[in-house]
Motif scaffolding. Sequence first.
Motif, mmCIF file in Angstrom:
data_model
loop_
_atom_site.group_PDB
_atom_site.id
_atom_site.type_symbol
_atom_site.label_atom_id
_atom_site.label_comp_id
_atom_site.label_asym_id
_atom_site.label_seq_id
_atom_site.Cartn_x
_atom_site.Cartn_y
_atom_site.Cartn_z
ATOM 1 N N GLN A 32 128.042 82.828 54.861
ATOM 2 C CA GLN A 32 129.555 82.401 54.813
ATOM 3 C C GLN A 32 129.952 81.432 53.702
ATOM 4 O OE1 GLN A 32 130.995 80.723 58.427
ATOM 5 N NE2 GLN A 32 129.601 82.127 59.601
ATOM 6 N N SER A 33 129.134 80.551 53.356
ATOM 7 C CA SER A 33 129.252 79.314 52.420
ATOM 8 C C SER A 33 129.206 80.094 51.007
ATOM 9 C CB SER A 33 128.370 78.319 52.611
ATOM 10 O OG SER A 33 127.077 78.628 51.970
ATOM 11 N N PHE A 34 128.356 81.280 50.683
ATOM 12 C CA PHE A 34 128.426 81.820 49.516
ATOM 13 C C PHE A 34 129.746 82.537 49.159
ATOM 14 C CE2 PHE A 34 123.653 81.680 49.184
ATOM 15 C CZ PHE A 34 123.885 80.772 48.196
ATOM 16 N N LEU A 35 130.502 82.966 50.297
ATOM 17 C CA LEU A 35 131.767 83.486 50.115
ATOM 18 C C LEU A 35 132.827 82.563 49.520
ATOM 19 C CD1 LEU A 35 132.370 85.228 53.438
ATOM 20 C CD2 LEU A 35 131.795 86.632 51.319
ATOM 21 N N ARG A 36 132.602 81.232 49.789
ATOM 22 C CA ARG A 36 133.557 80.279 48.664
ATOM 23 C C ARG A 36 132.372 79.365 48.056
ATOM 24 N NH1 ARG A 36 136.330 77.003 53.480
ATOM 25 N NH2 ARG A 36 134.867 78.219 54.797
ATOM 26 N N LEU A 37 132.191 80.368 46.815
ATOM 27 C CA LEU A 37 131.040 79.943 46.021
ATOM 28 C C LEU A 37 131.569 78.439 45.204
ATOM 29 C CD1 LEU A 37 128.408 81.107 45.092
ATOM 30 C CD2 LEU A 37 129.761 82.026 43.100
ATOM 31 N N HIS A 38 132.997 78.175 44.981
ATOM 32 C CA HIS A 38 133.245 76.994 44.295
ATOM 33 C C HIS A 38 132.842 75.800 45.039
ATOM 34 C CE1 HIS A 38 136.545 75.898 47.061
ATOM 35 N NE2 HIS A 38 136.737 77.080 47.400
ATOM 36 N N LEU A 39 132.644 75.706 46.301
ATOM 37 C CA LEU A 39 131.878 74.780 47.089
ATOM 38 C C LEU A 39 130.604 74.484 46.656
ATOM 39 C CD1 LEU A 39 133.017 75.260 50.856
ATOM 40 C CD2 LEU A 39 134.004 73.631 49.341
ATOM 41 N N THR A 40 129.700 75.542 46.435
ATOM 42 C CA THR A 40 128.462 75.308 45.884
ATOM 43 C C THR A 40 128.426 74.760 44.549
ATOM 44 O OG1 THR A 40 127.706 77.213 47.180
ATOM 45 C CG2 THR A 40 125.973 76.264 45.774
ATOM 46 N N LEU A 41 129.166 75.566 43.733
ATOM 47 C CA LEU A 41 129.360 74.920 42.511
ATOM 48 C C LEU A 41 129.630 73.510 42.226
ATOM 49 C CD1 LEU A 41 131.265 77.738 40.554
ATOM 50 C CD2 LEU A 41 129.046 77.177 40.202
ATOM 51 N N ARG A 42 130.518 73.191 43.135
ATOM 52 C CA ARG A 42 130.854 71.706 43.177
ATOM 53 C C ARG A 42 129.552 70.619 43.417
ATOM 54 N NH1 ARG A 42 134.596 67.737 45.421
ATOM 55 N NH2 ARG A 42 133.290 67.575 47.158
ATOM 56 N N GLU A 43 128.714 71.117 44.423
ATOM 57 C CA GLU A 43 127.542 70.561 44.948
ATOM 58 C C GLU A 43 126.536 70.531 43.688
ATOM 59 O OE1 GLU A 43 127.639 68.366 47.128
ATOM 60 O OE2 GLU A 43 129.717 69.211 47.640
ATOM 61 N N ILE A 44 126.411 71.561 43.017
ATOM 62 C CA ILE A 44 125.745 71.658 41.771
ATOM 63 C C ILE A 44 125.981 70.611 40.780
ATOM 64 C CG2 ILE A 44 124.826 73.047 39.997
ATOM 65 C CD1 ILE A 44 124.973 75.423 41.754
ATOM 66 N N TYR A 45 127.451 70.542 40.666
ATOM 67 C CA TYR A 45 127.857 69.509 39.722
ATOM 68 C C TYR A 45 127.301 68.163 40.180
ATOM 69 C CZ TYR A 45 131.036 66.629 37.203
ATOM 70 O OH TYR A 45 131.716 65.830 36.354
ATOM 71 N N PHE A 46 127.753 67.921 41.548
ATOM 72 C CA PHE A 46 127.339 66.748 41.829
ATOM 73 C C PHE A 46 125.927 66.211 41.886
ATOM 74 C CE2 PHE A 46 131.644 66.387 43.826
ATOM 75 C CZ PHE A 46 132.070 65.469 42.990
ATOM 76 N N SER A 47 125.079 66.985 42.409
ATOM 77 C CA SER A 47 123.551 66.762 42.323
ATOM 78 C C SER A 47 122.823 67.283 41.036
ATOM 79 C CB SER A 47 123.031 67.306 43.533
ATOM 80 O OG SER A 47 123.338 68.935 43.621
#
Lengths: 256, 155
Positions: A32-47
């Motif tokens: 489900q969370s991969f459907l909204r990929l920008h959330l994961t991208l944001r976390e890659i940015y932060f961490s």
Amino acid sequence: MIRNIGARVIDGVWRLGFASRFLFLLLRYSGQSFLRLHLTLREIYFSGVLSLLIILVSGLFVGLVLGLQGYETLQRYGSSEALGVLVALSLTRELGPVVAGLLFASRAGSAVTAEIGLMKTTEQLKAMDMMAVNPIARVAAPRFWGGVISMPLLAALFSAMGILGGWLIGVAFIGVDDGAFWSQMQAAVDIRYDIVNGVIKSFVFGVAVSLIAVFEGYDCEPTAEGVSRAITRTVVSSALAILALDFVLTSFMFRG
Amino acid sequence: MSRSTIDLWVGLFVLMGGAALLFLALKVGNLSAASFTESYTIEARFANIGGLKVRAPVKVAGVVVGRVADIRYDNERFEAVVSMAVESRYEFPRDTIGAILTSGLLGEQYVGLEPGGDERMLKAGDVLKITQSAVVLEKLIGQFLFNKAAEAPQP
């Protein structure tokens, strides 16, 4: 006192069970969370992206120290050309994944725990639940995957930077032969045996650190004190998990 | 789409990580040299392989042409069987001699091949006819002492 110990053991087992269930839910909802990929991208940015500086700088310094100390020892045996081998093997096999993992846990893991813990304290997670938004899919899974994706890249950057640092000290400052430095390194380092195993290690550390960070945040007591305790626990248990897993993985991977 | 700057940074980060992996693979590990080239297997029987390990180099005239792929023990002939993966671009005569040598005084052991003069070449799965086993230091010292004793003048 015995009662205290018993309570702690039961609490530990309880948390372990909850952590396992949490991992299961995390994996189940990550689709489900991969459907909204920008959330994961944001976390890659932060961490990931924001950890770049500390990883690169510490990688460089670790490489410089390895270069100096390795040269000191090797030149006693008249084999200072083996400096490249020493630096490359110790970085790709051990130091790269482990030190990058420790830095990642204290730089990014603690931040994730603090963020989720604070969300829980201010009841944002409950609010999401009320709005039929699954907080594991919306909050936890992107942070978990962000960490899992970032960690191998950071470890590779750490190793590469460290080798450049070793080269800088060994070749540019001390004057070890440039050709011998690289060719001995290339002869001794094996792709599958050394580098791929290092990447596997850093991936496993990434999973462990991210799971611990997300879980501690999710599981913390919803008070100011509880959040701070959760952050401490994240850093301590991440470090222990990395070192213990490193021992286990090494004994599986590098068996003469 | 207000996230474009973050996307840019993430892209840059992934690129850098990929570049670091590529650096490790190509510059540090020298991927181009061995791992993915095609190879064929030849075998050799030795009475004693000493400390030879799997993945030890196979050298001809000092140049690495392959790796030791497998070492097993033949319980019928009481010999060690060493399979070597040799790169396809190299071919050797059928009467090539295989020997287990040591690089330097204390270095690792490797298989050295001495090409012979035969017209026909070794094919995949062939077995080397003539081999020379590893030198075991204890045996050497034993022989030396034995010879010394034999040389000693008889009273």
